[in-house]
Structure formats: structure tokens, C-alpha cells
Design a protein around this motif. Sequence first.
Motif, PDB file in Angstrom:
ATOM      1  N   GLN B 147       0.829  -1.209   0.000  1.00 26.79           N
ATOM      2  CA  GLN B 147       0.000   0.000   0.000  1.00 26.79           C
ATOM      3  C   GLN B 147       0.861   1.256   0.000  1.00 26.79           C
ATOM      4  OE1 GLN B 147      -2.269  -1.057   3.363  1.00 26.79           O
ATOM      5  NE2 GLN B 147      -4.016  -1.800   2.175  1.00 26.79           N
ATOM      6  N   LYS B 174      -6.974   1.155   3.054  1.00 31.77           N
ATOM      7  CA  LYS B 174      -7.203   1.718   1.719  1.00 31.77           C
ATOM      8  C   LYS B 174      -6.283   2.911   1.489  1.00 31.77           C
ATOM      9  CE  LYS B 174     -11.957   0.381   1.057  1.00 31.77           C
ATOM     10  NZ  LYS B 174     -13.054   0.300   1.972  1.00 31.77           N
ATOM     11  N   ASN B 212      -8.272   0.033  -3.170  1.00 34.11           N
ATOM     12  CA  ASN B 212      -7.923  -1.105  -2.330  1.00 34.11           C
ATOM     13  C   ASN B 212      -7.366  -2.212  -3.215  1.00 34.11           C
ATOM     14  OD1 ASN B 212      -7.633  -2.685  -0.173  1.00 34.11           O
ATOM     15  ND2 ASN B 212      -9.822  -2.967   0.235  1.00 34.11           N
TER      16      ASN B 212
END
Lengths: 313, 614
Positions: B147, B174, B212
Amino acid sequence: MRLFKFDQEIPFMSMRMPAMILSGLLVIGSIVSLAVNQLNWGLDFTGGTVIEVGYEGPADLSQIRNQMQQADFGDAVVQTFGSSSDVLIRLAPREGVKAATMGDQVMVALRSDGQQVDMRRIEFVGPQVGEELTEQGGLAMLVALICILMYVAMRFEWRFGVGAVAALAHDVILTLGLFSILQLEFDLTVLAALLAVIGYSLNDTIVVMDRIRENFRKLRKGGPEEVINWSLTQTFNRTVITSLTTILVLLALFFKGGALIHGFATALLMGVIIGTYSSIYVASSISLAMGISKEDLMPPEVEKEGADQDPLL
Amino acid sequence: MLNKYPLWKYIMVILVIAVCALYASPNLYGEDHAVQISAGRNAVVDLGLMDKVSEHLDEAGIAVKNVQMEDDQLLIRVTDGDDQLSARDSLAALLGSDYVVALNLAPAAPTWLQDIGGTPMKLGLDLRGGVHFLMEVDMNAAITRAQEQMVDDFRNSLREERLRYRRVEQQGDKVEVQFRDQETLEQAIRFLSTNNPDLEIEDIGEQTLAANLSEQRQREIQEYALKQNITIMRNRVNQLGVAEPVIQRQGADRIVVQLPGIQDTARAKEILNATATLQFRLVDLDHDVRDAVDGRVPPGSQLLMDRNGQPQLLQKQVMLTGDHIIDANSSFDEYGRPQVNIDLDSEGGSKMSRSTKDNIGKPMATVFIEYKPSGKTDENGKIIFDKHEEVINVATIQARLGNSFRITGIDSPAEAQNLSLLLRAGALVAPIQIVEERTVGPSLGQENIDLGMQAIVWGLILILVFMVAYYKKFGLVANAALVINLVMIVGVMSMIPGATLTLPGMAGIVLTVGMAVDANVLIFERIREEIRDGRSPQQAIHHGYDSALSTIADANITTLIAAVILFAVGTGPVKGFSITLAIGILTSMFTAIVGTRAIVNAVWGGKRLNKLSI
């Protein structure tokens, strides 16, 4: 040489009520003990650290306890293991990875007074691993029982399948109960032994059932009870001899196998003895109580030798 | 004629037993103490090295049994453990860090036997001593890292597409991007979705999109993290110089590492457990460090401390990560200060060259990132790792950097060495944690073998005596089958590459010895019954074997089911036990049914008999 000579059937089944009551009581007793005393879970299941060290001469346990206390391991259980110069130290799990280095710290503490200490074994198991093992162990047991139930139901008759599985559950529960009552340590090797007990006891039960099926087909007269009695009588010699030979080698393992394998040998010894009894009484009594009859076991119309498969129903 | 086997059946039985005995035989020869030399990155194992090594050992006065070259490795056999240790130490000193010198045990079986694949049974750690680690890979960290990468990628690609955003940041699991207006948002969603098929992107209002990783992608990342970590573990173990290490995956997120012969767990743990990587980032010169220290850290930058506790303001954007490092070693610079020399792969080289091109004269920081267990656990009982970031060096970029450069400003030579080792071995993709550790001393291992062997011998003797006393000549036949059965178990265990003999495995063999006679007991009891029923001896033998067959099959198949389930579900000792149990059941069925029948047929078959010795 023959152990027993039988010219007539032994009325095993006439004793089935007392046997069932005895088994029932033992099972309830085991379950109660498992609920109250629980099992003395070994390191594999609880997590924590076990350290086995060897001293040159007899070890001074109180001195070791002192050393542990000073090194901030006040909760350590210190005991001799096998001989007076071998010492086993157990530590409960602690938070964080510090546990992984605990072994080294303990060794430093033990050597602090200049004693010659030989590290023989260190095991550290994280608490999660233990939790998973308990689940896995239970699962293995369950899957094994279901697979066996299916196999026996397919090869023989569903009533036999139920009888066999009931006998196995009986053996496992009683062995567990004994471990709980005697507070013997239950580790991974004992779990393996327990699964071996399943295999062994099943072996015994199948041999008896095989003979019952054969006799149902062969003997013209006689009700289910006589047939079962006669089958048990015929296989009694074999049952006793096989149990005897297995017990003989287990005794060799118990006395000669060393401390690490002790729990394993103990579990199997108990299991084999219980399993021998259960293959005679539990499995056949339950099949009988569920109303096994000649018709259930008559061969299908055409039978090929070696490949005979009974219809499922 | 009853009870006669055709010739081919006899031949088959003899052949099967002979093959098993042949493959069991390497176990009789035992193993030689040996030292194994394998080449590091910049070295080769060749005949020259072989001569050099032999000569050196000669001078050192260490008696060598023989020196052998196999698969790019040099194997030096010596006479005993003391020689082995001194040979290892003196060779390690001679060869330096270009070679890995490890202790090993080499099968002492004759070469022709080894050529046909005859090797002794592999012994588990409980029988030969060593360390066993079970490590858990922190999968959440792998996802978090992906991420973080996403945040960087979004910044870059949106800027290149001239889609102006207000902010990009990580929110929970996210990544959120906020735009100035709805139109740009929609353009960005279209652009990002087409370029990133494995992202799930949605409009969450307020001109903001949330991206995501798709579940499939997350699984891939985790899978990759595990595999990558296994590779890295393997590299690191090679650096430790361990012969025949085991590095295996276990389950979804665990790695088993077994290091036979290792006793120094502290060093092993240090090397295996370290999760370290480097990042090269530019120092943020556009903003004031003092403002940042007061809490006003600009969005594109990050405040980090260096080793002396001085704050450094660095750009968040990473020029290069440690993933591209292919080699690293430590040395001293012209002033005698420790330094680490780094070689990059071609992709890393071009990245580095691109990003340093425009920044000559500007300071570049080297950031050392390490994941350390925080001592706390989350609600699932998993250990939380703290990310430690530290600036180890700030240097001015003197020229465009290429495939190789160096890092200075490291405190001590030892630290430089450790850092280079970690970098060379590769950085772990996700942090790992040791969840299980077992060490068995070598003397205990030998003791376990001795005790196990004693138990097997005692069990065997008891049964042999009992069977002869009870079944007379037929008892002898059963005994022959039992001994052959043992040889077959050892043979099959030696033949199967993955099978390892452990202490519970030895217990399994003992148990099989006890249970193996069961099939014979069943058959012999049947034969006795048939004789009592008035059949002739030949017919009794024939019917005895025939009618016992299905019973034996049923009884053993059910036990086999239990053994297979044990193997599938179990770990460690349970697995070791189930292997020998399963093999024992199969071999005992063969010896008890086919093997004893062959002997019985050969001895008693085809004759007129009045009485059987049973």
C-alpha cells in the motif's frame, strides 16, 4: 503350545450388560476427570520453554532454583529428568520474542557459578502454535474416526461401523481419562500414540467383525448372540496373542526407550489393554444392541472372491 | 498341486527383498565426518582449489581420508570430529569470506552404492542434534508495504497525467486520493482503473476515491512474500555455513528452518530474524528542518533521526530500495573508516542513474529500516512489529551514480560487516517472528539413537522367542518375515527422499514390530483351526492363508487410513511417527502374506504331510 483350548463357545455376550455398565461408568468417570482435572498439557500445546541440561554430577536443585530466581525466572519449574544429573526446567510462555532468547539467558544463569552445564535440549513453543496444535489434533482424531466409520460401513454394515467407532471413541476417552487422572503429561508424541491406539484397536475390532460376518453366513442355526459368542471364542486366541506381542514390545519401549518416549509408550500400553477389552465387548455389544442379524450380512447374489462388496443397505 | 508358487512369484519376492536390502545397506556403513566447501558469489570450486586445500591440510597436520568434488562442492572426509573442527577452522581462515566452509556428515558407503542412489536414512534433528525454528511471516506488513508503494505510484502517475490532487494518503487498509473537483476525480478513476486492473477503486464522495488491493492481488502479495522470504532464508542460511539445512514452507504463513549441527542459537537467530532494508532518499532542502521538528512536517516529507540523534528532513519519495542490491561487502575507505560497497542489478543501476542525474550536488540519505518486535500483541495474539527507520548516512551526490557505489558513515567495522551481510542476503519482504524453537544437543541425539535401537532390539528378541515357543517351525517362518520386514522398512525409508527418521519414528518401528506378527498370528490360528476341523495339513495351509487374507487386508487398510490422516494433519513428531507406521503396515502386509507363504510353500508345499509343526 496353545494358550486356551475351547471346545465350546464361551458365553461372552451373557456378560454384556455388566460390561456395558462398566464401560459406561468408566467413560463417564473419564469425562468427569477431563472436565475437572483436565489434561496436563505438555509444552507442545501450552507454549513456553523447556530446557534440559546435564550436570557432571548429581544436580543441586535448590541451587538451580536460586539461580533461576536471580535471573528473573521465578516461575520456573525445576525437576530431575531420567537421572539425578539431568535437569528439566520449564518456563511459562512470556510476551514478545524475548521468549525465543530465554534459553540463552537461562544457560547464562546456570553457568553463572562456574559449573559445567551441558545444554542437552531447548524447546520454545509460541502459545499460538500450541493452540493450533490442539485444534489440529482434535480435527485429526475426528477425521480419522469419520473415515474409519465410512470404510467399515462400506465394507461391512453400518451397524458394525457404529460399533467400531463407538469402541474407538471408548478407547480414546478412557486413555485420555487415565492421563487426566494420573496427571501424566500430554504432548505431541502422546497424541501420536493415541492415534496409533485408534489404529490398533480398530485392527482388533475388524478381525472380530470379519469373523462374525463369516459365521453369520456359514452357520445355519443359532441367533445373533450365539454367532457373536462363537466368533469371539474363535478369535480369542489371536486377540490375546497379538495384544501380548504388542505389549511385549511396548514394555521394551517403556523401559528401554528413554525418558522422551515414556509418555508415548505409556499411552500405547494403556490403549492396547483397553482396546483389547473393547474389541471383545464394546463393538460387538453395540452391534448386537442395534439389532444386527443374519439378513444384514448375507452375501449379495453373486460373490467374487476377494472383491466382495456388500451393498450399502 | 496345492501350496506351490510358480517360479516367477518366488523370483519376485526375492527381488523385492533384495532391492530393499540393497538400499538399506548404506545405513550399515555409517557416516564420515567431513568438511564441505562451496563457493560464494565471487569464487569457483575447481581442481586448483582442491590442490590448495589438500596441501594446506597436509601442512596443518590434519589427516584427510579423501577429497572429493561433487556438484560444485568440495567434500573433505576426515577421521573424527576433532579433526573435522580443526579442519573447518583452518580452512575457513585460509579461504576467507569467498567460500562457505561447513561441517558435514558424508555417507561412508562405497561409491558404486552411492551411484545407484543408495544413501542412509535421513536422521531428524532429535537424533543428530541441531536447531529447529518455526517462523511466522507477518503478512499484514507485506500488504502495508504494497500500500505504501501504491501511495508513491499514485503520486507519480497522477502528476504525470496532470491530474491535480489535493492529497494522497493511506487510510486504514485503503489508499485515499482527494481531488479539487468531481471531473478530475472521474478522470482519475478512469485512468487508474485501466492502468491498475488489480485494484478496486471506488468513489467515496467529497471528490475522493478510495483504492484497495483486490483480494486476489492481496493473496498474490502474501504468496510472494512467503516465497521471497524462503529464498532469503536460504541465502542467509548459506551465509551461516550449515550443511544440509532444511528450509520449508509450512501452511499459509510459516517457514520451517532446520540447521543440523548448529548449537550457537544466538547467532543463528540474529541472522535469520533480522529484517532490514535500505532506502535511498533525497534530503528535502525546500523546507526548514526546525519547522519540521516543531511539528510542521510538510506532506511530501518525513522527519527521521540519524545515528547521532540529529533530525533530518527527507523526501518521502524513494530513489531506490534495497531490493535491487545484488552484492554488498564491507571494507575501509582511504581514511581507514568502515564503508559498505554496494552493487546493484541493472534495473536498480538505471533507476539510480536516472534519479541522481538531476540531483548532482544535493545531499542523499541512506535510510536503514528494520522491523523489530514491539513486545505487544494484537487481538489475534500476533506480535506487533515496530518499524525502526534510521538515517545511517547523508552524503552529497558527487556524480551520476551507476551500478556500484558505497555507503560511508558507519560506526564500526563490525557493523559494516553485519550490514553488508544482511544486504547481501537480501532484505525480507515482510518481517518474521520465531514462534517455535527447538535445540537438541548432539550428545542427546546420539543417546536417543542408542535408546531407540535398544528398544527395537529388545522388542525384537522378546517377539522372536515368543513366536518360536508358540508356533514352533511356523514361528521361525514368522520370525524370518519379521526380520525381513525390519530390513524392508529401513530400505524403503532410505529410498524415499523426503522420509526422515525421528525418535517417534523409531517408536513407530517398534510398534510395527509388535503389530507385524498379527497377520501371521491370524493365518497360523486359522491353519490350526482348519486342522482341528479335520482338514489335511496341505489343505489347512491353503485355506488358512486364503480366509485370513481379507481380514488382514481390512484390518490393515483401516490402520493405514489412520496413518495417512496422521501424516496429512500432523507436524513434527506426529509426522515422523506416521511415516514409519504407514511404511511398516505396507511392508508387514507384504512379508506376512506373500513372504511367509513363499517360505511355507518352499518348505512344506507339494509334499504329502501328516503333521504340521505349528
